[in-house]
Design an enzyme around this catalytic site. Structure first.
Site, PDB file in Angstrom:
ATOM      1  N   ASN A   8       0.833  -1.204   0.000  1.00  0.00           N
ATOM      2  CA  ASN A   8       0.000   0.000   0.000  1.00  0.00           C
ATOM      3  C   ASN A   8       0.862   1.245   0.000  1.00  0.00           C
ATOM      4  OD1 ASN A   8      -2.753  -0.914   0.057  1.00  0.00           O
ATOM      5  ND2 ASN A   8      -2.242  -1.836   2.038  1.00  0.00           N
ATOM      6  N   ASN A   9       2.172   1.042  -0.087  1.00  0.00           N
ATOM      7  CA  ASN A   9       3.104   2.162  -0.007  1.00  0.00           C
ATOM      8  C   ASN A   9       3.455   2.627  -1.434  1.00  0.00           C
ATOM      9  OD1 ASN A   9       5.567   3.607   0.078  1.00  0.00           O
ATOM     10  ND2 ASN A   9       5.975   2.791   2.122  1.00  0.00           N
ATOM     11  N   HIS A  11       5.338   4.948  -2.498  1.00  0.00           N
ATOM     12  CA  HIS A  11       6.768   5.217  -2.721  1.00  0.00           C
ATOM     13  C   HIS A  11       7.491   3.938  -3.142  1.00  0.00           C
ATOM     14  CE1 HIS A  11       6.423   9.182  -0.866  1.00  0.00           C
ATOM     15  NE2 HIS A  11       5.686   8.597   0.062  1.00  0.00           N
ATOM     16  N   ASP A  68       8.918  -6.579   3.174  1.00  0.00           N
ATOM     17  CA  ASP A  68       8.825  -5.937   4.477  1.00  0.00           C
ATOM     18  C   ASP A  68      10.206  -5.400   4.785  1.00  0.00           C
ATOM     19  OD1 ASP A  68       7.141  -5.103   6.509  1.00  0.00           O
ATOM     20  OD2 ASP A  68       7.838  -6.659   7.859  1.00  0.00           O
ATOM     21  N   THR A  69      10.223  -4.198   5.300  1.00  0.00           N
ATOM     22  CA  THR A  69      11.493  -3.519   5.544  1.00  0.00           C
ATOM     23  C   THR A  69      11.530  -3.011   6.971  1.00  0.00           C
ATOM     24  OG1 THR A  69      11.669  -2.821   3.247  1.00  0.00           O
ATOM     25  CG2 THR A  69      12.891  -1.530   4.845  1.00  0.00           C
ATOM     26  N   PHE A 148      11.254   8.692   1.622  1.00  0.00           N
ATOM     27  CA  PHE A 148      10.145   8.566   2.567  1.00  0.00           C
ATOM     28  C   PHE A 148      10.655   7.958   3.868  1.00  0.00           C
ATOM     29  CE2 PHE A 148       9.245   3.946   2.490  1.00  0.00           C
ATOM     30  CZ  PHE A 148       9.975   3.565   1.379  1.00  0.00           C
ATOM     31  N   ASP A 151      14.271   8.139   5.745  1.00  0.00           N
ATOM     32  CA  ASP A 151      15.340   8.589   4.838  1.00  0.00           C
ATOM     33  C   ASP A 151      16.089   9.845   5.307  1.00  0.00           C
ATOM     34  OD1 ASP A 151      15.116   6.470   3.121  1.00  0.00           O
ATOM     35  OD2 ASP A 151      13.945   7.518   1.608  1.00  0.00           O
TER      36      ASP A 151
HETATM   37  P1  ITT Z   1       3.499  -2.020   2.961  1.00  0.00           P
HETATM   38  O1  ITT Z   1       3.500  -2.901   4.172  1.00  0.00           O
HETATM   39  O2  ITT Z   1       2.123  -1.695   2.450  1.00  0.00           O
HETATM   40  O3  ITT Z   1       4.390  -2.528   1.864  1.00  0.00           O
HETATM   41  P2  ITT Z   1       4.772  -0.047   4.723  1.00  0.00           P
HETATM   42  O4  ITT Z   1       4.916   1.450   4.571  1.00  0.00           O
HETATM   43  O5  ITT Z   1       4.026  -0.568   5.909  1.00  0.00           O
HETATM   44  O6  ITT Z   1       4.154  -0.583   3.345  1.00  0.00           O
HETATM   45  P3  ITT Z   1       7.105  -1.657   5.563  1.00  0.00           P
HETATM   46  O7  ITT Z   1       6.259  -2.314   6.578  1.00  0.00           O
HETATM   47  O8  ITT Z   1       7.927  -2.509   4.674  1.00  0.00           O
HETATM   48  O9  ITT Z   1       6.224  -0.637   4.643  1.00  0.00           O
HETATM   49  O10 ITT Z   1       8.131  -0.632   6.181  1.00  0.00           O
HETATM   50  C1  ITT Z   1       8.027  -0.235   7.505  1.00  0.00           C
HETATM   51  C2  ITT Z   1       8.483   1.190   7.652  1.00  0.00           C
HETATM   52  O11 ITT Z   1       9.905   1.239   7.465  1.00  0.00           O
HETATM   53  C3  ITT Z   1       7.902   2.194   6.660  1.00  0.00           C
HETATM   54  O12 ITT Z   1       6.667   2.677   7.057  1.00  0.00           O
HETATM   55  C4  ITT Z   1       8.964   3.278   6.689  1.00  0.00           C
HETATM   56  O13 ITT Z   1       8.779   4.106   7.806  1.00  0.00           O
HETATM   57  C5  ITT Z   1      10.244   2.474   6.880  1.00  0.00           C
HETATM   58  N1  ITT Z   1      10.901   2.245   5.580  1.00  0.00           N
HETATM   59  C6  ITT Z   1      10.731   1.192   4.741  1.00  0.00           C
HETATM   60  N2  ITT Z   1      11.495   1.338   3.649  1.00  0.00           N
HETATM   61  C7  ITT Z   1      12.141   2.532   3.794  1.00  0.00           C
HETATM   62  C8  ITT Z   1      13.046   3.261   3.008  1.00  0.00           C
HETATM   63  O14 ITT Z   1      13.452   2.828   1.819  1.00  0.00           O
HETATM   64  N3  ITT Z   1      13.503   4.426   3.458  1.00  0.00           N
HETATM   65  C9  ITT Z   1      13.100   4.906   4.651  1.00  0.00           C
HETATM   66  N4  ITT Z   1      12.238   4.293   5.449  1.00  0.00           N
HETATM   67  C10 ITT Z   1      11.750   3.112   5.039  1.00  0.00           C
END
Ligand code: ITT
Length: 191
Positions: A8-9, A11, A68-69, A148, A151
């Site tokens: 849902n992201n 970016h 997932d990040t 986003f 960053d």
């Molecule tokens: P989806 O689960 O819908 O994919 P999300 O925004 O919840 O989108 P994640 O759970 O993967 O994404 O990421 C958790 C958080 O980590 C996300 O909300 C950001 O705050 C941060 N994050 C993830 N990728 C990033 C990036 O490339 N640069 C900076 N912050 C990031």
């Protein structure tokens, strides 16, 4: 080739479409008319990536991938990690999350951190995981407006600009997600 990216992201979608342009067509959740809340109840990045991908496969029948990040900070024992998006509470925004992080790190000399991405792919009845990470440090104040999430406070090793100062194109060459995505794309193109 067409495949769904279960996120849902916007970016992330934009970043990944830039990386795969001309090679793979990435369908978004709105392209497949998915408006459901996707579960993200796992306790590891691997578990959450799989949960998201499996939900789309089970509900809509599409082959798909999800990522997932997390931002893992050494001085905080890997926190916020899998809870990165909700670090400052359920209804928080990226500014709140960064403010909390900077507060927690106040006075700490060890600022080492890494972004880690796990991508789960469900394709032709098979499951695969791809991982990417980038090491860096959390600076003392926010810098830059691109990107986003965290960053503006993340300075990748070997650079004097934060991810938010580098801009999308530079970030996309070196980021955690770019590394994991390159592995995914390589795999998809060889199948
Ligand atoms: P989806 O689960 O819908 O994919 P999300 O925004 O919840 O989108 P994640 O759970 O993967 O994404 O990421 C958790 C958080 O980590 C996300 O909300 C950001 O705050 C941060 N994050 C993830 N990728 C990033 C990036 O490339 N640069 C900076 N912050 C990031």
């Amino acid at each position: 080739m067409k495949i769904v990216f279960a996120t849902n992201n916007k970016h992330k979608l934009h970043e990944i479409r830039k990386i795969t342009a001309g090679k793979i067509e990435i369908l978004s959740l709105s392209d497949i008319h998915c408006r459901e809340e996707i579960p993200e109840t796992g306790t590891t990045l691997e578990e959450n990536a799989l949960l998201k991908a499996q939900f789309i496969k089970d509900t809509f029948g599409f082959d798909c991938f999800a990522d997932d990040t997390g931002l893992e900070v050494d001085a905080l024992d890997g926190v916020p990690g899998v809870y990165s998006s909700r670090y400052a509470g359920e209804a928080c925004d990226p500014q709140d999350n960064m403010d909390k992080l900077l507060h927690e790190l106040q006075g700490k000399r060890d600022r080492k951190a890494r972004f880690r991405t796990v991508i789960a792919l469900l394709l032709n009845g098979e499951k695969r995981l791809f991982e990417g990470e980038i090491k860096g440090r959390i600076i003392e104040e926010k810098r830059g407006t691109a990107g986003f999430g965290y960053d503006p406070v993340f300075l990748p090793d070997g650079y004097n600009k934060t991810f938010a100062e580098l801009g999308d194109d530079e970030k996309n060459k070196i980021s955690h997600r770019a590394i994991a995505t390159r592995k995914l794309v390589e795999f998809l193109l060889s199948n």
